[in-house]
Design a protein around this motif. Structure first.
Motif, PDB file in Angstrom:
ATOM      1  N   GLU A  63     -20.754   5.951 -66.156  1.00 55.31           N
ATOM      2  CA  GLU A  63     -19.301   5.870 -66.030  1.00 55.31           C
ATOM      3  C   GLU A  63     -18.663   5.674 -67.396  1.00 55.31           C
ATOM      4  OE1 GLU A  63     -18.109   2.889 -63.271  1.00 55.31           O
ATOM      5  OE2 GLU A  63     -15.976   3.167 -63.603  1.00 55.31           O
ATOM      6  N   GLY A  64     -17.575   6.407 -67.639  1.00 50.07           N
ATOM      7  CA  GLY A  64     -16.872   6.307 -68.911  1.00 50.07           C
ATOM      8  C   GLY A  64     -17.301   7.334 -69.940  1.00 50.07           C
ATOM      9  N   ALA A  65     -18.393   8.026 -69.678  1.00 51.33           N
ATOM     10  CA  ALA A  65     -18.883   9.028 -70.633  1.00 51.33           C
ATOM     11  C   ALA A  65     -17.976  10.251 -70.645  1.00 51.33           C
ATOM     12  CB  ALA A  65     -20.312   9.437 -70.279  1.00 51.33           C
ATOM     13  N   ILE A  66     -18.074  10.998 -71.743  1.00 52.59           N
ATOM     14  CA  ILE A  66     -17.417  12.310 -71.818  1.00 52.59           C
ATOM     15  C   ILE A  66     -18.416  13.351 -71.325  1.00 52.59           C
ATOM     16  CG2 ILE A  66     -16.425  14.070 -73.327  1.00 52.59           C
ATOM     17  CD1 ILE A  66     -15.533  11.821 -75.194  1.00 52.59           C
ATOM     18  N   VAL A  67     -17.966  14.163 -70.383  1.00 52.66           N
ATOM     19  CA  VAL A  67     -18.823  15.190 -69.801  1.00 52.66           C
ATOM     20  C   VAL A  67     -18.398  16.554 -70.336  1.00 52.66           C
ATOM     21  CG1 VAL A  67     -19.538  16.322 -67.658  1.00 52.66           C
ATOM     22  CG2 VAL A  67     -19.160  13.843 -67.698  1.00 52.66           C
ATOM     23  N   SER A  68     -19.370  17.362 -70.684  1.00 56.87           N
ATOM     24  CA  SER A  68     -19.108  18.727 -71.138  1.00 56.87           C
ATOM     25  C   SER A  68     -19.851  19.703 -70.235  1.00 56.87           C
ATOM     26  CB  SER A  68     -19.590  18.877 -72.590  1.00 56.87           C
ATOM     27  OG  SER A  68     -19.528  20.234 -72.987  1.00 56.87           O
ATOM     28  N   LEU A  69     -19.117  20.591 -69.619  1.00 59.55           N
ATOM     29  CA  LEU A  69     -19.685  21.616 -68.738  1.00 59.55           C
ATOM     30  C   LEU A  69     -19.354  22.979 -69.326  1.00 59.55           C
ATOM     31  CD1 LEU A  69     -18.371  20.014 -65.432  1.00 59.55           C
ATOM     32  CD2 LEU A  69     -20.690  19.836 -66.323  1.00 59.55           C
ATOM     33  N   ASN A  70     -20.300  23.902 -69.265  1.00 61.10           N
ATOM     34  CA  ASN A  70     -20.108  25.163 -69.970  1.00 61.10           C
ATOM     35  C   ASN A  70     -20.535  26.366 -69.140  1.00 61.10           C
ATOM     36  OD1 ASN A  70     -19.667  23.647 -72.575  1.00 61.10           O
ATOM     37  ND2 ASN A  70     -21.786  23.075 -72.149  1.00 61.10           N
ATOM     38  N   CYS A  71     -19.927  27.490 -69.452  1.00 63.93           N
ATOM     39  CA  CYS A  71     -20.328  28.766 -68.873  1.00 63.93           C
ATOM     40  C   CYS A  71     -20.223  29.842 -69.935  1.00 63.93           C
ATOM     41  CB  CYS A  71     -19.433  29.161 -67.694  1.00 63.93           C
ATOM     42  SG  CYS A  71     -19.700  28.166 -66.214  1.00 63.93           S
ATOM     43  N   THR A  72     -21.126  30.794 -69.864  1.00 61.60           N
ATOM     44  CA  THR A  72     -21.005  31.985 -70.691  1.00 61.60           C
ATOM     45  C   THR A  72     -20.870  33.189 -69.766  1.00 61.60           C
ATOM     46  OG1 THR A  72     -23.403  32.272 -70.784  1.00 61.60           O
ATOM     47  CG2 THR A  72     -22.380  31.014 -72.562  1.00 61.60           C
ATOM     48  N   TYR A  73     -20.285  34.231 -70.290  1.00 63.85           N
ATOM     49  CA  TYR A  73     -20.109  35.431 -69.473  1.00 63.85           C
ATOM     50  C   TYR A  73     -20.314  36.666 -70.315  1.00 63.85           C
ATOM     51  CZ  TYR A  73     -15.331  35.449 -71.438  1.00 63.85           C
ATOM     52  OH  TYR A  73     -14.247  35.463 -72.281  1.00 63.85           O
ATOM     53  N   SER A  74     -20.537  37.778 -69.644  1.00 66.41           N
ATOM     54  CA  SER A  74     -20.852  39.010 -70.380  1.00 66.41           C
ATOM     55  C   SER A  74     -19.753  40.063 -70.287  1.00 66.41           C
ATOM     56  CB  SER A  74     -22.170  39.606 -69.860  1.00 66.41           C
ATOM     57  OG  SER A  74     -22.075  39.867 -68.469  1.00 66.41           O
ATOM     58  N   ASN A  75     -18.877  39.957 -69.298  1.00 67.46           N
ATOM     59  CA  ASN A  75     -17.861  40.985 -69.069  1.00 67.46           C
ATOM     60  C   ASN A  75     -16.575  40.641 -69.808  1.00 67.46           C
ATOM     61  OD1 ASN A  75     -16.065  42.851 -68.101  1.00 67.46           O
ATOM     62  ND2 ASN A  75     -16.571  42.565 -65.947  1.00 67.46           N
ATOM     63  N   SER A  76     -16.288  41.379 -70.846  1.00 69.24           N
ATOM     64  CA  SER A  76     -15.106  41.081 -71.662  1.00 69.24           C
ATOM     65  C   SER A  76     -13.798  41.403 -70.937  1.00 69.24           C
ATOM     66  CB  SER A  76     -15.172  41.853 -72.986  1.00 69.24           C
ATOM     67  OG  SER A  76     -15.274  43.241 -72.739  1.00 69.24           O
ATOM     68  N   ALA A  77     -13.882  42.034 -69.762  1.00 70.40           N
ATOM     69  CA  ALA A  77     -12.671  42.365 -69.010  1.00 70.40           C
ATOM     70  C   ALA A  77     -12.093  41.166 -68.264  1.00 70.40           C
ATOM     71  CB  ALA A  77     -12.963  43.495 -68.029  1.00 70.40           C
ATOM     72  N   PHE A  78     -12.866  40.099 -68.138  1.00 66.19           N
ATOM     73  CA  PHE A  78     -12.343  38.921 -67.444  1.00 66.19           C
ATOM     74  C   PHE A  78     -11.097  38.410 -68.156  1.00 66.19           C
ATOM     75  CE2 PHE A  78     -15.302  38.780 -64.244  1.00 66.19           C
ATOM     76  CZ  PHE A  78     -16.609  38.595 -64.649  1.00 66.19           C
ATOM     77  N   GLN A  79     -10.059  38.139 -67.369  1.00 66.24           N
ATOM     78  CA  GLN A  79      -8.802  37.689 -67.954  1.00 66.24           C
ATOM     79  C   GLN A  79      -8.432  36.269 -67.545  1.00 66.24           C
ATOM     80  OE1 GLN A  79      -5.506  40.485 -67.629  1.00 66.24           O
ATOM     81  NE2 GLN A  79      -6.949  42.031 -66.927  1.00 66.24           N
ATOM     82  N   TYR A  80      -8.832  35.874 -66.353  1.00 61.99           N
ATOM     83  CA  TYR A  80      -8.457  34.562 -65.841  1.00 61.99           C
ATOM     84  C   TYR A  80      -9.715  33.709 -65.734  1.00 61.99           C
ATOM     85  CZ  TYR A  80      -4.466  37.347 -64.263  1.00 61.99           C
ATOM     86  OH  TYR A  80      -3.396  38.198 -64.218  1.00 61.99           O
ATOM     87  N   PHE A  81      -9.564  32.447 -66.064  1.00 56.14           N
ATOM     88  CA  PHE A  81     -10.712  31.548 -66.079  1.00 56.14           C
ATOM     89  C   PHE A  81     -10.361  30.270 -65.326  1.00 56.14           C
ATOM     90  CE2 PHE A  81     -12.960  34.152 -69.069  1.00 56.14           C
ATOM     91  CZ  PHE A  81     -11.943  34.795 -69.750  1.00 56.14           C
ATOM     92  N   MET A  82     -11.255  29.873 -64.459  1.00 60.43           N
ATOM     93  CA  MET A  82     -10.978  28.737 -63.604  1.00 60.43           C
ATOM     94  C   MET A  82     -12.165  27.787 -63.530  1.00 60.43           C
ATOM     95  SD  MET A  82      -9.327  31.261 -60.900  1.00 60.43           S
ATOM     96  CE  MET A  82     -10.035  32.564 -61.913  1.00 60.43           C
TER      97      MET A  82
END
Lengths: 110, 108
Positions: free
Chosen positions: B15-34
């Protein structure tokens, strides 16, 4: 503003039966998408409807079908159920790129 | 190679830690990120929605998009036990694609 409503919440069916799931989108949203979620495969896209027309379709067999009504409500049908169809089926309604999910229908095939 | 890659974890932090979550993608056509948060036996809940590269902050949550590197992140500051859930990244052009989800546990 009411959210996305899916009915029923839970279903138990036997192999070979068919099932119909219902989704009522957020008022004013014309796009409805369906997803299957399983522990092994994650969220998989089934199909998307926009103004009563299927706009996109994922890689699922023809046993999976859907439709959308003039009020944007959507139904999904799965025929000849298989054990592997057991999953959480999620519906999402979208507007301007944002997608909001319902609570899902948990289908168990026995 | 999947269009969207996300480490499924599980990730456990105090509890209290900073959490980092990540994703990578390959399709440069993606415009919206959620980013979505999904509690057990519930539907995914939209947390953050971004369109362009850069940072977007909402309370303890910061979403970061780097289109040049095809990399998105979600940071959670001062993490709480109630943040324990599965976090899904998603991106959209005409079709929405999801990451596998990272299961996060925040221990009191």
């Amino acid at each position: 503003k009411a959210g996305v409503t899916q009915t029923p919440r839970y279903l138990i069916k036997t192999r070979g039966q068919q099932v119909t799931l219902s989704c009522s989108p957020i008022s004013g949203h014309r796009s409805v998408s369906w997803y299957q979620q399983t522990p092994g495969q994650g969220l998989q896209f089934l199909f998307e409807y926009f103004s009563e027309t299927q706009r996109n379709k994922g890689n699922f067999p023809g046993r999976f079908s859907g439709r959308q009504f003039s009020n944007s409500r959507s139904e999904m049908n799965v025929s000849t159920l298989e054990l592997g169809d057991s999953a959480l089926y999620l519906c999402a309604s979208s507007s301007d790129g944002e997608a909001f999910f319902g609570q899902g229908t948990r289908l168990t095939v026995v | 190679q999947k269009e969207v890659e996300q480490d499924p974890g599980p990730l456990s932090v105090p509890e209290g830690a900073i959490v980092s979550l990540n994703c990578t993608y390959s399709n440069s056509a993606f415009q919206y990120f959620m980013w979505y948060r999904q509690y057990s036996r519930k539907g995914p809940e939209l947390l953050m929605y971004t369109y362009s590269s850069g940072n977007k902050e909402d309370g303890r949550f910061t979403a970061q998009v780097d289109k040049s590197s095809k990399y998105i992140s979600l940071f959670i500051r001062d993490s709480q036990p109630s943040d324990s859930a599965t976090y899904l990244c998603a991106m959209n052009n005409n079709d929405m694609r999801f990451g596998a989800g990272t299961r996060l546990t925040v221990k009191p």
